[in-house]
Motif scaffolding. Structure first.
Motif, PDB file in Angstrom:
ATOM      1  N   ILE A 263      32.237   9.378  -4.091  1.00  9.24           N
ATOM      2  CA  ILE A 263      30.873   9.676  -4.553  1.00  9.24           C
ATOM      3  C   ILE A 263      30.732  11.171  -4.853  1.00  9.24           C
ATOM      4  O   ILE A 263      30.182  11.562  -5.881  1.00  9.24           O
ATOM      5  CB  ILE A 263      29.840   9.247  -3.477  1.00  9.24           C
ATOM      6  CG1 ILE A 263      29.818   7.740  -3.329  1.00  9.24           C
ATOM      7  CG2 ILE A 263      28.449   9.783  -3.806  1.00  9.24           C
ATOM      8  CD1 ILE A 263      29.113   7.248  -2.070  1.00  9.24           C
ATOM      9  N   ALA A 264      31.245  11.997  -3.956  1.00 10.12           N
ATOM     10  CA  ALA A 264      31.144  13.447  -4.121  1.00 10.12           C
ATOM     11  C   ALA A 264      31.888  13.921  -5.368  1.00 10.12           C
ATOM     12  O   ALA A 264      31.373  14.741  -6.127  1.00 10.12           O
ATOM     13  CB  ALA A 264      31.684  14.143  -2.882  1.00 10.12           C
ATOM     14  N   LYS A 265      33.090  13.410  -5.581  1.00  4.91           N
ATOM     15  CA  LYS A 265      33.866  13.808  -6.769  1.00  4.91           C
ATOM     16  C   LYS A 265      33.165  13.383  -8.053  1.00  4.91           C
ATOM     17  O   LYS A 265      33.097  14.149  -9.018  1.00  4.91           O
ATOM     18  CB  LYS A 265      35.273  13.208  -6.714  1.00  4.91           C
ATOM     19  CG  LYS A 265      36.195  13.939  -5.785  1.00  4.91           C
ATOM     20  CD  LYS A 265      37.596  13.361  -5.825  1.00  4.91           C
ATOM     21  CE  LYS A 265      38.517  14.158  -4.941  1.00  4.91           C
ATOM     22  NZ  LYS A 265      39.876  13.632  -4.933  1.00  4.91           N
ATOM     23  N   LYS A 266      32.653  12.160  -8.062  1.00  6.83           N
ATOM     24  CA  LYS A 266      31.954  11.641  -9.238  1.00  6.83           C
ATOM     25  C   LYS A 266      30.757  12.532  -9.597  1.00  6.83           C
ATOM     26  O   LYS A 266      30.468  12.753 -10.770  1.00  6.83           O
ATOM     27  CB  LYS A 266      31.497  10.209  -8.971  1.00  6.83           C
ATOM     28  CG  LYS A 266      30.757   9.563 -10.137  1.00  6.83           C
ATOM     29  CD  LYS A 266      30.451   8.101  -9.873  1.00  6.83           C
ATOM     30  CE  LYS A 266      29.295   7.995  -8.905  1.00  6.83           C
ATOM     31  NZ  LYS A 266      28.836   6.631  -8.665  1.00  6.83           N
ATOM     32  N   ASN A 267      30.093  13.074  -8.588  1.00  9.54           N
ATOM     33  CA  ASN A 267      28.902  13.891  -8.800  1.00  9.54           C
ATOM     34  C   ASN A 267      29.162  15.391  -8.692  1.00  9.54           C
ATOM     35  O   ASN A 267      28.222  16.182  -8.778  1.00  9.54           O
ATOM     36  CB  ASN A 267      27.822  13.476  -7.799  1.00  9.54           C
ATOM     37  CG  ASN A 267      27.298  12.092  -8.083  1.00  9.54           C
ATOM     38  OD1 ASN A 267      26.471  11.891  -8.951  1.00  9.54           O
ATOM     39  ND2 ASN A 267      27.802  11.099  -7.338  1.00  9.54           N
ATOM     40  N   LYS A 268      30.429  15.771  -8.491  1.00 11.86           N
ATOM     41  CA  LYS A 268      30.836  17.175  -8.359  1.00 11.86           C
ATOM     42  C   LYS A 268      30.029  17.909  -7.272  1.00 11.86           C
ATOM     43  O   LYS A 268      29.467  18.974  -7.494  1.00 11.86           O
ATOM     44  CB  LYS A 268      30.722  17.899  -9.709  1.00 11.86           C
ATOM     45  CG  LYS A 268      31.630  17.325 -10.762  1.00 11.86           C
ATOM     46  CD  LYS A 268      31.547  18.109 -12.056  1.00 11.86           C
ATOM     47  CE  LYS A 268      32.559  17.589 -13.021  1.00 11.86           C
ATOM     48  NZ  LYS A 268      32.061  16.905 -14.155  1.00 11.86           N
ATOM     49  N   ILE A 269      29.994  17.278  -6.103  1.00 11.42           N
ATOM     50  CA  ILE A 269      29.248  17.829  -4.954  1.00 11.42           C
ATOM     51  C   ILE A 269      30.240  18.048  -3.817  1.00 11.42           C
ATOM     52  O   ILE A 269      30.977  17.126  -3.459  1.00 11.42           O
ATOM     53  CB  ILE A 269      28.144  16.848  -4.507  1.00 11.42           C
ATOM     54  CG1 ILE A 269      27.161  16.580  -5.637  1.00 11.42           C
ATOM     55  CG2 ILE A 269      27.421  17.379  -3.278  1.00 11.42           C
ATOM     56  CD1 ILE A 269      26.182  15.458  -5.335  1.00 11.42           C
ATOM     57  N   PRO A 270      30.259  19.238  -3.209  1.00 16.46           N
ATOM     58  CA  PRO A 270      31.158  19.458  -2.081  1.00 16.46           C
ATOM     59  C   PRO A 270      30.742  18.672  -0.850  1.00 16.46           C
ATOM     60  O   PRO A 270      29.555  18.405  -0.640  1.00 16.46           O
ATOM     61  CB  PRO A 270      31.070  20.958  -1.818  1.00 16.46           C
ATOM     62  CG  PRO A 270      29.841  21.421  -2.508  1.00 16.46           C
ATOM     63  CD  PRO A 270      29.512  20.438  -3.570  1.00 16.46           C
ATOM     64  N   VAL A 271      31.739  18.305  -0.049  1.00 14.38           N
ATOM     65  CA  VAL A 271      31.519  17.596   1.211  1.00 14.38           C
ATOM     66  C   VAL A 271      31.881  18.551   2.343  1.00 14.38           C
ATOM     67  O   VAL A 271      32.939  19.172   2.328  1.00 14.38           O
ATOM     68  CB  VAL A 271      32.367  16.320   1.318  1.00 14.38           C
ATOM     69  CG1 VAL A 271      32.239  15.686   2.689  1.00 14.38           C
ATOM     70  CG2 VAL A 271      31.978  15.332   0.244  1.00 14.38           C
ATOM     71  N   ILE A 272      31.001  18.651   3.322  1.00 15.82           N
ATOM     72  CA  ILE A 272      31.227  19.492   4.501  1.00 15.82           C
ATOM     73  C   ILE A 272      31.379  18.564   5.699  1.00 15.82           C
ATOM     74  O   ILE A 272      30.523  17.724   5.944  1.00 15.82           O
ATOM     75  CB  ILE A 272      30.044  20.450   4.720  1.00 15.82           C
ATOM     76  CG1 ILE A 272      29.839  21.337   3.480  1.00 15.82           C
ATOM     77  CG2 ILE A 272      30.253  21.289   5.968  1.00 15.82           C
ATOM     78  CD1 ILE A 272      28.503  22.030   3.447  1.00 15.82           C
ATOM     79  N   GLU A 273      32.495  18.727   6.418  1.00 19.88           N
ATOM     80  CA  GLU A 273      32.704  17.927   7.634  1.00 19.88           C
ATOM     81  C   GLU A 273      32.673  18.829   8.835  1.00 19.88           C
ATOM     82  O   GLU A 273      33.271  19.874   8.838  1.00 19.88           O
ATOM     83  CB  GLU A 273      34.074  17.241   7.608  1.00 19.88           C
ATOM     84  CG  GLU A 273      34.210  16.178   6.565  1.00 19.88           C
ATOM     85  CD  GLU A 273      35.570  15.526   6.628  1.00 19.88           C
ATOM     86  OE1 GLU A 273      35.771  14.698   7.543  1.00 19.88           O
ATOM     87  OE2 GLU A 273      36.412  15.847   5.795  1.00 19.88           O
TER      88      GLU A 273
END
Length: 157
Positions: free
Chosen positions: A147-157
């Motif tokens: 989902i993040a890649k599709k929307n070009k949004i970084p993921v923070i864990e």
């Protein structure tokens, strides 16, 4: 009769004691401000270990996540998707930066952020997705990363 071993934490040994004594008696800098001494040494070792260009030590997880948010250039127009079930340190640094936390429902079984709900929460102002893995149960990262890649949004864990 069996002899009981005394549990000691943290486990000190002569190397640790000598190292701490050296820094206390020579008054070498431990300051993170000038990135010298043991701080520089540890940041360099961690950078090399993880194969990354930079590493920044912080004094707490809250400071670390605030540094991450700041490094992303988040501002008062930024929305960050966060799980409803999390620790306050996930959201508090966003408020300090003037960002809008967007609460996202979690999976009933795991307590982790629900990927299907993430998709529904994304807007043109979404700048990041925060994942906290609850109780040692990993979130559905394959779906979240997709989902993040599709929307070009970084993921923070």
């Amino acid at each position: 009769m069996e002899k009981k071993t005394k549990f000691i934490w943290p486990p000190f040994n002569n190397e640790i004691i000598n190292s701490v004594t050296k820094y206390l008696t020579t008054q070498e800098s431990l300051s993170i401000l000038d990135r010298s001494g043991i701080i520089e040494e540890l940041e360099e070792k961690l950078s090399k270990y993880f194969g990354v260009k930079y590493c920044l030590l912080t004094n707490s997880g809250t400071a670390a996540i605030r540094s991450i948010y700041f490094s992303l250039g988040l501002d008062n127009q930024s929305e960050v998707i966060v799980p409803t079930h999390t620790f306050r340190a996930t959201i508090a640094p966003l408020l300090l930066l003037g960002c809008k936390p967007v609460l996202c429902d979690v999976d009933y079984d795991s307590g982790n952020i629900n990927p299907e709900e993430i998709e529904r929460k994304i807007t043109k102002n979404t700048r990041a997705i925060v994942v906290t893995h609850m109780y040692g149960c990993p979130a559905r990262m394959d779906k979240i990363i997709s989902i993040a890649k599709k929307n070009k949004i970084p993921v923070i864990e």
